[in-house]
Design an enzyme around this catalytic site. Structure first.
Site, PDB file in Angstrom:
ATOM      1  N   ARG A 225       0.846  -1.199   0.000  1.00  0.00           N
ATOM      2  CA  ARG A 225       0.000   0.000   0.000  1.00  0.00           C
ATOM      3  C   ARG A 225       0.882   1.250   0.000  1.00  0.00           C
ATOM      4  NH1 ARG A 225      -4.332  -3.190   3.257  1.00  0.00           N
ATOM      5  NH2 ARG A 225      -3.142  -3.064   5.168  1.00  0.00           N
ATOM      6  N   PHE A 241     -11.394  -5.027  -5.316  1.00  0.00           N
ATOM      7  CA  PHE A 241     -11.346  -5.918  -4.149  1.00  0.00           C
ATOM      8  C   PHE A 241     -10.786  -5.111  -2.969  1.00  0.00           C
ATOM      9  CE2 PHE A 241     -10.538  -8.428  -7.990  1.00  0.00           C
ATOM     10  CZ  PHE A 241     -11.527  -9.397  -7.932  1.00  0.00           C
ATOM     11  N   ASP A 263     -15.886  -3.317  -3.989  1.00  0.00           N
ATOM     12  CA  ASP A 263     -15.891  -4.613  -3.302  1.00  0.00           C
ATOM     13  C   ASP A 263     -17.310  -5.167  -3.348  1.00  0.00           C
ATOM     14  OD1 ASP A 263     -13.730  -5.996  -1.163  1.00  0.00           O
ATOM     15  OD2 ASP A 263     -15.809  -6.634  -0.896  1.00  0.00           O
ATOM     16  N   ALA A 293     -16.580  -7.738  -9.022  1.00  0.00           N
ATOM     17  CA  ALA A 293     -15.443  -7.168  -9.754  1.00  0.00           C
ATOM     18  C   ALA A 293     -15.539  -7.419 -11.256  1.00  0.00           C
ATOM     19  CB  ALA A 293     -14.152  -7.762  -9.206  1.00  0.00           C
ATOM     20  N   ASP A 313      -6.573  -6.975  -6.012  1.00  0.00           N
ATOM     21  CA  ASP A 313      -6.155  -7.798  -4.862  1.00  0.00           C
ATOM     22  C   ASP A 313      -7.279  -8.773  -4.500  1.00  0.00           C
ATOM     23  OD1 ASP A 313      -4.760  -8.775  -2.689  1.00  0.00           O
ATOM     24  OD2 ASP A 313      -5.375  -7.160  -1.352  1.00  0.00           O
ATOM     25  N   CYS A 353      -3.014 -14.127  -3.451  1.00  0.00           N
ATOM     26  CA  CYS A 353      -2.699 -14.597  -2.094  1.00  0.00           C
ATOM     27  C   CYS A 353      -2.960 -16.095  -1.975  1.00  0.00           C
ATOM     28  CB  CYS A 353      -3.482 -13.806  -1.051  1.00  0.00           C
ATOM     29  SG  CYS A 353      -5.256 -13.939  -1.235  1.00  0.00           S
TER      30      CYS A 353
HETATM   31  N1  SAH Z   1      -7.058  -5.150  -0.746  1.00  0.00           N
HETATM   32  C1  SAH Z   1      -7.704  -5.371   0.511  1.00  0.00           C
HETATM   33  C2  SAH Z   1      -7.895  -6.849   0.828  1.00  0.00           C
HETATM   34  C3  SAH Z   1      -8.682  -7.617  -0.197  1.00  0.00           C
HETATM   35  S1  SAH Z   1      -9.341  -9.112   0.385  1.00  0.00           S
HETATM   36  C4  SAH Z   1      -6.957  -4.644   1.608  1.00  0.00           C
HETATM   37  O1  SAH Z   1      -5.906  -4.038   1.323  1.00  0.00           O
HETATM   38  O2  SAH Z   1      -7.400  -4.647   2.735  1.00  0.00           O
HETATM   39  C5  SAH Z   1     -10.389  -9.580  -0.915  1.00  0.00           C
HETATM   40  C6  SAH Z   1     -11.694  -8.796  -1.017  1.00  0.00           C
HETATM   41  O3  SAH Z   1     -12.366  -9.222  -2.207  1.00  0.00           O
HETATM   42  C7  SAH Z   1     -12.695  -9.011   0.104  1.00  0.00           C
HETATM   43  O4  SAH Z   1     -13.002  -7.780   0.694  1.00  0.00           O
HETATM   44  C8  SAH Z   1     -13.961  -9.602  -0.568  1.00  0.00           C
HETATM   45  O5  SAH Z   1     -15.158  -9.076  -0.048  1.00  0.00           O
HETATM   46  C9  SAH Z   1     -13.756  -9.141  -1.996  1.00  0.00           C
HETATM   47  N2  SAH Z   1     -14.399  -9.960  -3.034  1.00  0.00           N
HETATM   48  C10 SAH Z   1     -14.494 -11.300  -3.105  1.00  0.00           C
HETATM   49  N3  SAH Z   1     -15.066 -11.681  -4.272  1.00  0.00           N
HETATM   50  C11 SAH Z   1     -15.357 -10.536  -4.949  1.00  0.00           C
HETATM   51  C12 SAH Z   1     -15.943 -10.266  -6.224  1.00  0.00           C
HETATM   52  N4  SAH Z   1     -16.356 -11.240  -7.010  1.00  0.00           N
HETATM   53  N5  SAH Z   1     -16.054  -8.972  -6.604  1.00  0.00           N
HETATM   54  C13 SAH Z   1     -15.621  -7.971  -5.814  1.00  0.00           C
HETATM   55  N6  SAH Z   1     -15.059  -8.176  -4.602  1.00  0.00           N
HETATM   56  C14 SAH Z   1     -14.921  -9.436  -4.181  1.00  0.00           C
END
Ligand code: SAH
Length: 409
Positions: A225, A241, A263, A293, A313, A353
């Site tokens: 970040r 995400f 998200d 997404a 992410d 991840c």
């Molecule tokens: N980048 C974030 C962590 C991401 S974790 C940080 O820095 O804190 C992954 C995220 O993806 C979660 O919040 C989850 O709600 C979201 N997610 C999962 N599937 C998704 C989809 N199909 N479309 C959008 N978001 C999604």
């Protein structure tokens, strides 16, 4: 104590400090007198010995292909202050790393095997530590661990236990899997009436460990970040995400022209808005959207939108080895959609991840995405998990987060 005797030569990996004993390596189990069943109890502390009765270490017994996870090598019993020792050592490392500062009170204190404690995760958010158990053995020790954390970590006043999603699915488990173990402030029992703010590099985040994902926050992206902040000035940024908006806050502080956070979780988006409002009360250049997404990227593309910097992410697309192929397809698809929407000379931060997807496979997925949409792409940075998520060199399985920062012509 129950003793586990290994087959000949099966002690070698333990002598190299690999912390797992696989069930196939075991010759015999010598139960102590307290047992009624023919097997040790899941979570029980056992002593492991070689075929020639050399003491190799002490660990937690578990049911499954990993039969023992070693807590301490070369001893036949754990020292009385084992948990305090481990936590003190881990805290000292975080101090050395410069992670404990007035403007940064968010850090991972124990990263499982990476801190020589298989099955245990502890994240610290200001005055609260959140413990997550990945084994029944750790579950059984939760009260002792909580006590040691409260004693050894000066900032910690509350210890919350959150293991409803992480304990083995089939295990017979006694006791609560979620709830406060130690609480200095009575109100927190309800999760109401309190403002759970924690600081990361001077930015304040509202952390909801009660209802949030994992322990409440993704500390593992802190350094990545900070890198976004370096590149954000004057840019139109899209944070896909976004969860609670980690990357978005750094982009705003870095002087982004606009930041869009996306998200699928409404709860996450509510927290993004709270976090932006708290840190940048006057910001008019941030938009948070609750959407899938893949759908969102398709719609924005159809509308002709473009960005200078996109962050991808996603959650782990492959939770197991047998899901790797589909996961790679997923990474290729989402990366192709993102690369298409980057203006010439823009930058993509893309992550995986999934522990099961290694660096090379992930890089190939991003390569395939770039080739699919016909854009020239160069790698600027290769990213990974941060220093408070260390990788035990004897346990390379602990490496999971990887990222690429690419320049798109
Ligand atoms: N980048 C974030 C962590 C991401 S974790 C940080 O820095 O804190 C992954 C995220 O993806 C979660 O919040 C989850 O709600 C979201 N997610 C999962 N599937 C998704 C989809 N199909 N479309 C959008 N978001 C999604």
């Amino acid at each position: 104590m129950t003793t586990i005797i290994l087959k000949p030569h099966k002690e070698e990996s333990l002598k190299r400090f690999h912390p797992w004993v696989f069930s196939g390596a075991i010759a015999r189990v010598v139960l102590d007198a307290s047992h009624k069943a023919a097997e040790p109890e899941e979570g029980e502390i056992v002593c492991v010995q070689s075929s020639s009765n050399e003491v190799l270490g002490v660990g937690h017994w578990q049911i499954g292909s990993i039969a023992v996870r070693i807590l301490e090598f070369g001893v036949s019993e754990l020292p009385a202050d084992y948990w305090a020792q481990r936590i003190r050592a881990a805290y000292r490392v975080r101090e050395t790393l410069g992670l404990i500062r007035p403007d940064n009170n968010t850090f991972r204190l124990i990263h499982g095997e990476g801190d020589f404690v298989p099955g245990l995760i502890i994240d610290v958010y200001a005055d609260t530590a959140v413990i997550q158990a990945h084994s029944v053995g750790i579950h059984c020790c939760r009260a002792e661990i909580a006590k040691a954390v409260a004693k050894e970590v000066p900032q910690v006043k509350n210890v919350y236990y959150k293991s409803d999603d992480t304990l083995p699915f089939k295990a017979a488990i006694e006791g609560e899997k979620v709830g406060y173990i130690i609480m200095a402030n009575g109100e927190r029992a309800n999760g109401e009436g309190d403002e759970f703010w924690s600081k990361e590099n001077g930015l304040a985040f509202r952390i909801d460990w009660l209802r949030g994902q994992k322990t409440g926050f993704f500390i593992d992206q802190r350094e990545n970040r900070a890198l976004v902040e370096r590149y954000a000035a004057g840019k139109d940024v899209l944070n896909m995400f976004c969860y609670t908006g980690g990357f978005s806050l750094y982009a705003l502080r870095g002087g982004a022209k606009s930041v869009d956070s996306v998200d699928v979780s409404q709860k996450a988006i509510d927290l993004v808005n709270a976090n932006v409002e708290h840190n940048f009360p006057k910001a008019k250049n941030h938009t948070a959207v609750t959407a899938d997404a893949f759908d969102y990227l398709s719609e924005q593309r159809a509308a002709g939108r473009q960005f200078d910097l996109i962050i991808l992410d996603p959650p782990a697309f492959a939770k197991h080895r047998d899901a790797i192929k589909n996961a790679l397809r997923g990474y290729q698809r989402i990366n192709a959609k993102a690369i298409e929407m980057i203006r010439p000379g823009g930058i993509l931060f893309t992550f995986s991840c999934s522990q099961a997807v290694d660096k090379e496979a992930f890089r190939l997925a991003v390569f395939s995405a770039a080739a699919q949409v016909g854009r020239k792409v160069r790698i600027l940075h290769q990213l990974h998990q941060p220093q408070d998520h260390p990788i035990n060199i004897y346990h390379p399985e602990g490496e999971y987060l990887k990222g690429l920062v690419v320049y798109v012509e």
